[in-house]
Design an enzyme around this catalytic site. Structure first.
Site, mmCIF file in Angstrom:
data_model
loop_
_atom_site.group_PDB
_atom_site.id
_atom_site.type_symbol
_atom_site.label_atom_id
_atom_site.label_comp_id
_atom_site.label_asym_id
_atom_site.label_seq_id
_atom_site.Cartn_x
_atom_site.Cartn_y
_atom_site.Cartn_z
ATOM 1 N N LYS A 1 10.564 64.952 12.110
ATOM 2 C CA LYS A 1 9.652 64.959 13.258
ATOM 3 C C LYS A 1 8.264 65.363 12.782
ATOM 4 O O LYS A 1 8.137 66.278 11.959
ATOM 5 C CB LYS A 1 10.193 65.946 14.295
ATOM 6 C CG LYS A 1 9.440 65.989 15.614
ATOM 7 C CD LYS A 1 10.151 66.920 16.594
ATOM 8 C CE LYS A 1 9.474 67.006 17.938
ATOM 9 N NZ LYS A 1 10.197 67.882 18.881
ATOM 10 N N SER B 1 11.269 65.869 23.260
ATOM 11 C CA SER B 1 10.142 65.336 22.529
ATOM 12 C C SER B 1 10.482 64.731 21.167
ATOM 13 O O SER B 1 9.651 64.031 20.593
ATOM 14 C CB SER B 1 9.078 66.430 22.331
ATOM 15 O OG SER B 1 9.604 67.489 21.564
ATOM 16 N N SER C 1 14.419 69.549 23.273
ATOM 17 C CA SER C 1 13.827 68.392 22.603
ATOM 18 C C SER C 1 14.638 67.771 21.483
ATOM 19 O O SER C 1 14.283 66.700 21.001
ATOM 20 C CB SER C 1 12.455 68.746 22.060
ATOM 21 O OG SER C 1 11.527 68.638 23.098
HETATM 22 N N1 GLN Z 1 10.670 69.092 27.876
HETATM 23 C C1 GLN Z 1 10.412 70.416 27.431
HETATM 24 C C2 GLN Z 1 8.916 70.671 27.366
HETATM 25 O O1 GLN Z 1 8.189 69.773 27.614
HETATM 26 C C3 GLN Z 1 11.049 70.674 26.123
HETATM 27 C C4 GLN Z 1 10.227 70.283 24.960
HETATM 28 C C5 GLN Z 1 10.755 70.757 23.643
HETATM 29 O O2 GLN Z 1 11.911 71.196 23.508
HETATM 30 N N2 GLN Z 1 9.888 70.722 22.650
HETATM 31 O O3 GLN Z 1 8.478 71.742 27.088
#
Ligand code: GLN
Length: 469
Positions: A62, A137, A161
């Site tokens: 990532k 994400s 994410s």
């Molecule tokens: N959807 C969550 C957020 O926007 C989780 C994102 C993540 O785990 N990086 O914060």
């Protein structure tokens, strides 16, 4: 093991390697998983000479995790031109094991989002259906594994994410215990919540990658080794806690959860319905803490040290203001504003401190539940992969939908999403959540489930690997 031999054969022979690179590039024109794809650059970094079970295996990272000499954009315009001078500890351990980072994959800007639609740099689609999002994400990490471009990838999980995109793309996703994997080299979004996690095509692969990257690291003061004995989990007496009430799930997801409960019964496990009242508060608590920490962590992007610097500036103040105005997307800006608001002097008790107190309560409630159950089994997300446009979930609905994943982050517990089937042409799955440092229990449950349902590759996936398989 047979599959791995094929994978390492791919990069060992120059003929196979050429075909692999060409096929990934062609397929990725449609999928959009990679922000940078350069297997030769990755192979040059690999230091592992001895025989190791990960030797020669390609993996994707990532783009908020540092790999030396590769870009480190975080999916943001503000870091679009930044490349990393060093590798994250997790990556370094994989390099020492002989695995090959073939490239950097797409994400929601700085990890903020649930669909990878907040990336400022590229659109990624779900390899099962190009009209659907891959989740987020870590959407690029999930799409690359689901499309068979790599057997595993690294992602980061601050509030789901890793697990949610894994679930949307039909692969395995692990968020380890907080601190079990060093965060050194992970670009900070919400430091008290996030972990580097793994997405993989099989449980065995997941376990081997986890064993390689875990363990304390002097470069991350919050990293830890498990202390004390991890209790053994006995198949015959295993008790799975399931949620008594799961309102708001789409029909397919609710069905998949019911079916998974029945599968657990057929595996001989005991099922115990549980209610955890504090779960009703996880969304506001998470977004208060995550935004507060984000506003502090993202203060470092001023145009001075990293990446983009606005050409519009006339003095230092305007340089910072214009750089941030031009460099950040709207979701990132709104979280910085929210985080600054909840941390304002005089308001901390009302928001941030209160959220921390409820967080402690959630941990206590879960500790009580784990006196009665070995693992909790929960849905991952209320919907399957949703459309990128049209009637899709609004950003606010996406946040509410994080309620099943963010619990593990607030409590620092390990959780793993497991594919359990396909409905309407899209994957469904569940997540198992364990007590601290009980990742082995997650692998055990996931392996038992894998024997019932072995995930398929997405419709859009690499032919080369399918053939050698
Ligand atoms: N959807 C969550 C957020 O926007 C989780 C994102 C993540 O785990 N990086 O914060």
């Amino acid at each position: 093991m047979a599959i791995d031999t094929k994978w390492s054969e791919i990069l060992n022979s120059s003929e196979n390697k050429g075909a692999y690179i060409k096929e990934v590039q062609d397929l990725d024109d449609e999928i959009g998983a990679f922000l940078q794809f350069d297997p030769d650059l990755g192979a040059a970094l690999t230091t592992g000479g001895s025989e190791n079970s990960l030797k020669g295996l390609p993996f994707a990272v990532k783009d908020n995790i540092a790999v030396k000499d590769f870009n480190l954009t975080c999916g943001s315009k503000i870091l679009e031109t930044f490349s990393s001078p060093y590798s994250a500890t997790a990556v370094k351990r994989l390099l020492e094991a002989g695995a090959i980072p073939v490239g950097k994959v797409n994400l929601d800007e700085f990890g903020m989002g649930s669909a990878t639609t907040n990336s400022a740099l590229r659109k990624t689609v779900n390899p099962w259906n190009p009209d659907r999002v891959p989740g987020g994400s870590s959407g690029g990490s999930a799409a690359a594994v689901a499309a068979g471009m790599v057997p595993f990838s690294l992602g980061s999980d601050t509030g789901g994410s890793v697990r949610q995109p894994a679930n949307f793309c039909g692969v395995y996703g692990l968020k380890p215990t907080y601190g079990a994997v060093s965060r050194y080299g992970l670009v900070a979004y919400a430091s008290s919540l996030e972990c580097i996690g793994i997405l993989s095509e099989s449980v065995d692969m997941m376990e081997r990658v986890y064993e390689t990257i875990k363990g304390s690291d002097p470069k991350d003061q919050t990293s830890r080794d498990a202390s004390g004995e991890i209790p053994d989990l006995h198949h015959e007496t295993m008790t799975i806690g399931v949620l008594e009430s799961t309102e708001g799930l789409d029909e397919e997801v609710a069905q998949a959860y019911e079916e998974a409960i029945n599968q657990c019964k057929s595996l001989g496990w005991n099922i115990l319905p549980v209610t955890i009242d504090s779960l009703n508060y996880v969304v506001p608590v998470y977004y208060t803490i995550a935004a507060a920490e984000a506003s502090a962590n993202l203060a470092r992007y001023t145009g001075v040290r990293y990446g983009h610097r606005s050409a519009q500036s006339t003095d230092v103040q305007s340089m910072t203001r214009e750089t941030r105005e031009e460099g950040f997307g709207s979701e990132v800006k709104s979280r910085i504003i929210l985080g600054t608001y909840v941390l304002r002097s005089g308001f901390q008790d009302q928001y941030y401190v209160r959220a921390q107190k409820i967080r402690t309560r959630i941990k206590m409630d879960l500790a009580e539940v784990y006196e009665k159950v070995d693992l909790l089994m929960m849905p991952v997300f209320p919907t399957q992969a949703f459309p990128a446009t049209g009637d899709s979930l609004t950003p606010f609905q996406q946040k509410l939908a994080d309620r099943y994943t963010i619990t593990a982050n607030l409590a620092g517990l390990p959780a793993m999403s497991v594919p359990t089937g396909v409905k309407n042409g899209l994957p469904v799955g569940v997540q198992f959540m364990a007590p601290e440092f009980c990742e082995t229990h997650l692998f055990k449950a996931a392996k038992a489930y894998e024997a019932i349902y072995r995930p398929q590759r997405a419709s859009k996936s690499l032919h080369l690997i399918q053939e050698v398989r």
